[in-house]
Write a protein that holds these residues in place. Structure first.
Motif: not given
Length: 185
Positions: A108-110, A112-121, A123-126
């Motif tokens: 999951e950490k990997r 998240m790091k692959e995602l564009p910054q604007e999609e991370r919030d 992804y985190f809450f999903r």
């Protein structure tokens, strides 16, 4: 079938916030009990709520009815069904990176790091709500380290997730694969 009752509310602060959320969660539970099971928990016929070993609430006189409540900034949810279930709802917002480091698996950490910054919030809450709904369905709460759980890794768990109006994410976990019906109040 799992029925999820949702209600938006004016977010309060401090002690009033907790009390407002608690009362609204109970109101949603009582509405579901009345509509689905014909149980009218009037003050003279109060439904007795007890807690299991790890704090999961259950209805003393109705062991066949399972429920779970969740709330976040301005939204409360209550799920009702005939088998164990867990729900979690969160408003998508910025989160501290250290939290993801503590609760996400390596994969999951990997991701998240692959995602564009604007999609991370989002992804985190999903992922967070999937994990929360899972441990709540198990009835163990956060006694299990969340980093040891990968969302969707248990073949016996069924998940339903929805992005809700207003920037919220709702996740539901069951072990029976029931249909999920969302009822907005």
């Amino acid at each position: 079938m799992v029925r999820i009752y949702l209600a938006q509310y004016e977010a309060a602060h401090g002690r009033e916030k907790r009390q407002t959320e608690h009362l609204l969660g109970k109101r949603l539970l009582y509405q579901g009990l009345k509509e689905v099971y014909g149980i009218a928990p009037e003050p003279e016929n109060q439904v007795v709520i007890l807690k299991g070993e790890h704090g999961k609430p259950y209805l003393k006189d109705f062991p066949h009815i399972h429920y779970n409540i969740s709330h976040t900034e301005g939204l409360a949810a209550c799920g009702l069904g005939e088998s164990s279930l867990g729900i979690d709802v969160e408003r998508i917002r910025p989160f501290p990176d250290r939290v993801a480091e503590r609760v996400f698996s390596s994969a999951e950490k990997r991701r998240m790091k692959e995602l564009p910054q604007e999609e991370r919030d989002s992804y985190f809450f999903r992922i967070w709500t999937l994990k929360e709904s899972y441990v709540k369905a198990l009835g163990c709460g956060i006694t299990v380290p969340l980093a040891d759980i990968s969302a969707g890794a248990d073949p016996n768990a069924f998940f339903h997730q929805e992005m809700l109006e207003g920037g919220y994410v709702l996740s539901v976990c069951t072990f029976e694969g029931e249909e999920v019906q969302i009822i907005k109040l």
